[in-house]
Design a protein around this motif. Structure first.
Motif, PDB file in Angstrom:
ATOM      1  N   ASP A   1       0.815  -1.213   0.000  1.00  0.00           N
ATOM      2  CA  ASP A   1       0.000   0.000   0.000  1.00  0.00           C
ATOM      3  C   ASP A   1       0.851   1.266   0.000  1.00  0.00           C
ATOM      4  OD1 ASP A   1       0.821  -0.707   2.593  1.00  0.00           O
ATOM      5  OD2 ASP A   1      -0.698   0.608   3.474  1.00  0.00           O
ATOM      6  N   GLU A   2       2.149   1.131   0.187  1.00  0.00           N
ATOM      7  CA  GLU A   2       3.033   2.290   0.119  1.00  0.00           C
ATOM      8  C   GLU A   2       3.359   2.554  -1.353  1.00  0.00           C
ATOM      9  OE1 GLU A   2       6.440   1.879   2.590  1.00  0.00           O
ATOM     10  OE2 GLU A   2       5.287   1.241   4.340  1.00  0.00           O
ATOM     11  N   LEU A   3       2.885   3.698  -1.863  1.00  0.00           N
ATOM     12  CA  LEU A   3       2.977   3.978  -3.297  1.00  0.00           C
ATOM     13  C   LEU A   3       4.409   4.140  -3.771  1.00  0.00           C
ATOM     14  CD1 LEU A   3      -0.045   6.441  -3.704  1.00  0.00           C
ATOM     15  CD2 LEU A   3       0.029   3.967  -4.047  1.00  0.00           C
ATOM     16  N   ASP A   4       5.300   4.596  -2.885  1.00  0.00           N
ATOM     17  CA  ASP A   4       6.681   4.775  -3.333  1.00  0.00           C
ATOM     18  C   ASP A   4       7.416   3.446  -3.503  1.00  0.00           C
ATOM     19  OD1 ASP A   4       6.700   4.140  -0.674  1.00  0.00           O
ATOM     20  OD2 ASP A   4       8.259   5.584  -0.121  1.00  0.00           O
ATOM     21  N   MET A   5       6.814   2.338  -3.042  1.00  0.00           N
ATOM     22  CA  MET A   5       7.452   1.026  -3.198  1.00  0.00           C
ATOM     23  C   MET A   5       7.565   0.646  -4.676  1.00  0.00           C
ATOM     24  SD  MET A   5       8.965  -1.534  -1.879  1.00  0.00           S
ATOM     25  CE  MET A   5       8.629  -1.285  -0.142  1.00  0.00           C
ATOM     26  N   GLU A   6       6.551   1.030  -5.460  1.00  0.00           N
ATOM     27  CA  GLU A   6       6.579   0.721  -6.891  1.00  0.00           C
ATOM     28  C   GLU A   6       7.776   1.385  -7.561  1.00  0.00           C
ATOM     29  OE1 GLU A   6       3.768   1.405 -10.849  1.00  0.00           O
ATOM     30  OE2 GLU A   6       2.854   1.358  -8.848  1.00  0.00           O
ATOM     31  N   MET A   7       7.975   2.691  -7.295  1.00  0.00           N
ATOM     32  CA  MET A   7       9.088   3.414  -7.891  1.00  0.00           C
ATOM     33  C   MET A   7      10.423   2.865  -7.380  1.00  0.00           C
ATOM     34  SD  MET A   7       9.944   7.500  -7.787  1.00  0.00           S
ATOM     35  CE  MET A   7      10.191   7.453  -6.013  1.00  0.00           C
ATOM     36  N   LEU A   8      10.473   2.517  -6.103  1.00  0.00           N
ATOM     37  CA  LEU A   8      11.697   2.013  -5.505  1.00  0.00           C
ATOM     38  C   LEU A   8      12.126   0.691  -6.144  1.00  0.00           C
ATOM     39  CD1 LEU A   8      13.754   2.720  -3.301  1.00  0.00           C
ATOM     40  CD2 LEU A   8      12.354   1.428  -1.684  1.00  0.00           C
ATOM     41  N   ILE A   9      11.166  -0.212  -6.347  1.00  0.00           N
ATOM     42  CA  ILE A   9      11.466  -1.506  -6.966  1.00  0.00           C
ATOM     43  C   ILE A   9      11.924  -1.317  -8.406  1.00  0.00           C
ATOM     44  CG2 ILE A   9      10.360  -3.609  -7.871  1.00  0.00           C
ATOM     45  CD1 ILE A   9       8.857  -3.810  -5.250  1.00  0.00           C
ATOM     46  N   GLN A  10      11.230  -0.448  -9.168  1.00  0.00           N
ATOM     47  CA  GLN A  10      11.606  -0.225 -10.559  1.00  0.00           C
ATOM     48  C   GLN A  10      13.004   0.373 -10.667  1.00  0.00           C
ATOM     49  OE1 GLN A  10       8.229   2.118 -11.869  1.00  0.00           O
ATOM     50  NE2 GLN A  10       7.325   0.336 -12.908  1.00  0.00           N
ATOM     51  N   THR A  11      13.360   1.214  -9.688  1.00  0.00           N
ATOM     52  CA  THR A  11      14.696   1.814  -9.697  1.00  0.00           C
ATOM     53  C   THR A  11      15.753   0.791  -9.327  1.00  0.00           C
ATOM     54  OG1 THR A  11      13.766   3.976  -9.114  1.00  0.00           O
ATOM     55  CG2 THR A  11      16.132   3.635  -8.724  1.00  0.00           C
ATOM     56  N   ARG A  12      15.520   0.058  -8.249  1.00  0.00           N
ATOM     57  CA  ARG A  12      16.510  -0.893  -7.759  1.00  0.00           C
ATOM     58  C   ARG A  12      16.736  -2.072  -8.711  1.00  0.00           C
ATOM     59  NH1 ARG A  12      19.541   0.182  -2.997  1.00  0.00           N
ATOM     60  NH2 ARG A  12      18.373   1.720  -1.777  1.00  0.00           N
ATOM     61  N   PHE A  13      15.683  -2.459  -9.433  1.00  0.00           N
ATOM     62  CA  PHE A  13      15.780  -3.625 -10.313  1.00  0.00           C
ATOM     63  C   PHE A  13      15.739  -3.244 -11.791  1.00  0.00           C
ATOM     64  CE2 PHE A  13      14.121  -5.602  -6.386  1.00  0.00           C
ATOM     65  CZ  PHE A  13      15.059  -6.616  -6.224  1.00  0.00           C
ATOM     66  N   ARG A  14      16.144  -1.994 -12.091  1.00  0.00           N
ATOM     67  CA  ARG A  14      16.041  -1.539 -13.475  1.00  0.00           C
ATOM     68  C   ARG A  14      16.902  -2.375 -14.426  1.00  0.00           C
ATOM     69  NH1 ARG A  14      18.795   2.326 -10.631  1.00  0.00           N
ATOM     70  NH2 ARG A  14      20.942   2.845 -11.303  1.00  0.00           N
ATOM     71  N   LYS A  15      18.078  -2.816 -13.962  1.00  0.00           N
ATOM     72  CA  LYS A  15      18.942  -3.633 -14.812  1.00  0.00           C
ATOM     73  C   LYS A  15      18.274  -4.967 -15.130  1.00  0.00           C
ATOM     74  CE  LYS A  15      23.492  -5.806 -15.071  1.00  0.00           C
ATOM     75  NZ  LYS A  15      24.775  -6.077 -14.373  1.00  0.00           N
ATOM     76  N   GLN A  16      17.723  -5.611 -14.092  1.00  0.00           N
ATOM     77  CA  GLN A  16      17.057  -6.898 -14.310  1.00  0.00           C
ATOM     78  C   GLN A  16      15.825  -6.750 -15.191  1.00  0.00           C
ATOM     79  OE1 GLN A  16      18.212  -5.674 -11.488  1.00  0.00           O
ATOM     80  NE2 GLN A  16      18.884  -7.271 -10.016  1.00  0.00           N
ATOM     81  N   ILE A  17      15.124  -5.602 -15.035  1.00  0.00           N
ATOM     82  CA  ILE A  17      13.937  -5.357 -15.859  1.00  0.00           C
ATOM     83  C   ILE A  17      14.357  -5.124 -17.304  1.00  0.00           C
ATOM     84  CG2 ILE A  17      12.009  -3.781 -16.274  1.00  0.00           C
ATOM     85  CD1 ILE A  17      11.930  -3.302 -13.215  1.00  0.00           C
ATOM     86  N   ARG A  18      15.436  -4.335 -17.501  1.00  0.00           N
ATOM     87  CA  ARG A  18      15.915  -4.035 -18.846  1.00  0.00           C
ATOM     88  C   ARG A  18      16.416  -5.300 -19.545  1.00  0.00           C
ATOM     89  NH1 ARG A  18      19.033  -0.353 -17.451  1.00  0.00           N
ATOM     90  NH2 ARG A  18      21.020  -1.508 -17.375  1.00  0.00           N
ATOM     91  N   GLU A  19      17.027  -6.180 -18.800  1.00  0.00           N
ATOM     92  CA  GLU A  19      17.533  -7.434 -19.359  1.00  0.00           C
ATOM     93  C   GLU A  19      16.455  -8.506 -19.457  1.00  0.00           C
ATOM     94  OE1 GLU A  19      20.644  -8.438 -16.676  1.00  0.00           O
ATOM     95  OE2 GLU A  19      22.105  -7.032 -17.554  1.00  0.00           O
ATOM     96  N   ARG A  20      15.228  -8.122 -19.104  1.00  0.00           N
ATOM     97  CA  ARG A  20      14.071  -9.032 -19.128  1.00  0.00           C
ATOM     98  C   ARG A  20      14.301 -10.267 -18.258  1.00  0.00           C
ATOM     99  NH1 ARG A  20      10.002  -8.046 -21.871  1.00  0.00           N
ATOM    100  NH2 ARG A  20       9.341 -10.239 -21.891  1.00  0.00           N
ATOM    101  N   ARG A  21      14.998 -10.039 -17.178  1.00  0.00           N
ATOM    102  CA  ARG A  21      15.146 -11.080 -16.172  1.00  0.00           C
ATOM    103  C   ARG A  21      13.925 -11.098 -15.260  1.00  0.00           C
ATOM    104  NH1 ARG A  21      19.782 -10.994 -11.479  1.00  0.00           N
ATOM    105  NH2 ARG A  21      19.009 -12.781 -10.280  1.00  0.00           N
ATOM    106  N   TYR A  22      13.461  -9.895 -14.881  1.00  0.00           N
ATOM    107  CA  TYR A  22      12.263  -9.745 -14.059  1.00  0.00           C
ATOM    108  C   TYR A  22      11.252  -8.865 -14.786  1.00  0.00           C
ATOM    109  CZ  TYR A  22      15.240 -11.219 -10.090  1.00  0.00           C
ATOM    110  OH  TYR A  22      16.095 -11.876  -9.256  1.00  0.00           O
ATOM    111  N   GLU A  23       9.984  -9.161 -14.551  1.00  0.00           N
ATOM    112  CA  GLU A  23       8.890  -8.278 -14.973  1.00  0.00           C
ATOM    113  C   GLU A  23       7.960  -8.093 -13.780  1.00  0.00           C
ATOM    114  OE1 GLU A  23       4.954  -8.269 -17.902  1.00  0.00           O
ATOM    115  OE2 GLU A  23       6.626  -9.643 -18.316  1.00  0.00           O
TER     116      GLU A  23
END
Length: 391
Positions: A10-32
């Motif tokens: 329910d903490e809205l900043d958690m979404e931004m925090l996860i996207q920032t911290r895992f941006r490499k894994q997201i970019r490499e399509r390791r995580y979605e």
């Protein structure tokens, strides 16, 4: 393919925090990542995305908390989806409840993202193991289904209507095959070549299972082709031709022992060829048992030039010819005792000549089953019993 993770907080900043911290894994399509803010939203997301692998769920949320969501998640009955719960450090009571409800793992707030990455990797490894186990299970089920079909096909290839010639009063016969595995390499067959000549064969392929079953089917088909409606002059020559065919391009080096016979129903004379098979027994009308002393030839499928020889035995009215594979004599019990030839002779003698071929085979089968007991049957068991009545 990216690991799909549903993050619920329910903490809205958690979404931004996860996207920032895992941006490499997201970019490499390791995580979605897909995001929800309470249990109700998360359940809706799970309905829309059935390929989600991991749910990263906060425990304390409005509308529907993590523990309630976890209870609802269990009703979905998808063992692939693993829940990793997030709770305040020291909130061991809720963490314990979550683990009891089936959570795979947990992490505490404030979140250490290196720890979260390790936890996700561990969870992914477990999911991949489950997927592999499911694939192996599906493959096993498929193999078992194929073996069941193969067993049905094999049994359908064998004579199964007894008595096979109910209009004939001059003879009777019965056979059975009890494979050690789902399918086996033993075989038996018989058919009328003409009004006065009965062809019969019993054989044992050197291997077990599906390969032996295939070799058995080929052997049976070739013999039928050679002897059905045949006006042969020399049974040994026909067997030699069959052997040459089976030996050709036999890269698997499989072979089959066989006892091949033709009974003249007007005289009781059996012309036969022995190809390395077990010695048949003759149960005479007076109750005595004779072991057929014969010249043993080479098994089929080894040497295409081997010269087989015709031999002869004579059945008098009331006599019974009992043929079998080595699964009968080699049957073992838990103590390691072998059934052996002597017991076979004694068993056939004890049954006596006044029983039909079916009754003889039924008794043999039951006796062997009792002898083997809880021990595994390591070889196919087959018998073919022929009783000659004469004119």
């Amino acid at each position: 393919m990216a690991i799909k993770i549903l993050s619920m907080d329910d903490e809205l900043d958690m979404e931004m925090l996860i996207q920032t911290r895992f941006r490499k894994q997201i970019r490499e399509r390791r995580y979605e990542f897909i995001f929800a803010h309470n249990g109700i939203e998360a359940l809706e997301v799970l309905e829309q995305h059935t390929d989600i692998d991991i749910v990263l769920s906060d425990i304390n949320m409005p509308e529907m908390d993590g523990l309630t969501f976890l209870t609802r998640l269990n009703t979905i009955n998808n063992p692939r989806v693993k829940a990793v719960m997030v709770s305040a450090h020291g909130d061991m009571d809720n963490i314990r409840k979550a683990m009891n409800l089936g959570a795979f793992d947990f992490i505490t707030k404030p979140i250490n993202f290196e720890d979260l990455d390790i936890t996700i990797d561990k969870t992914v490894g477990h999911i991949e193991m489950l997927i592999q186990h499911q694939k192996e299970r599906d493959q096993l089920v498929s193999i078992q289904n194929d073996l069941l079909i193969a067993r049905e096909i094999q049994q359908a290839m064998l004579p199964k209507i007894f008595p096979p010639f109910p209009h004939r009063k001059d003879f009777d016969l019965h056979g059975f095959l009890e494979p050690a595995k789902s399918v086996g390499g033993d075989l038996f067959d018989f058919f009328m070549m003409d009004e006065n000549h009965l062809f019969f064969i019993i054989g044992d392929v050197s291997d077990k299972g599906v390969p032996a079953c295939m070799f058995m089917a080929i052997t049976k088909a070739i013999f039928k082709t050679h002897f059905l409606h045949s006006s042969f002059e020399n049974i040994a020559e026909e067997v030699r031709q069959v052997n040459a065919f089976l030996s050709e391009d036999n890269d698997s080096f499989m072979f089959v022992t066989a006892f091949v016979g033709v009974l003249d129903l007007t005289t009781g004379v059996v012309e036969y060829v022995d190809a390395g098979h077990e010695p048949p027994l003759i149960l005479r009308k007076d109750g005595t048992v004779e072991v057929v002393k014969k010249k043993t030839g080479m098994a089929l499928g080894i040497d295409p030039t081997y010269d087989y020889h015709t031999q002869v035995l004579t059945l008098q009215p009331g006599d019974t010819l009992f043929t079998y594979t080595d699964g009968v004599t080699d049957a073992n019990n838990e103590a390691g005792d072998r059934f052996g030839m002597k017991k076979v002779e004694e068993l056939v003698a004890s049954i006596g000549p006044n029983n039909t071929p079916k009754e003889i085979n039924t008794t043999v089968k039951a006796t062997l089953k009792e002898f083997i007991g809880t021990h595994y049957q390591f070889d196919d068991i087959t018998t073919l019993t022929l009783q000659y009545y004469g004119n």
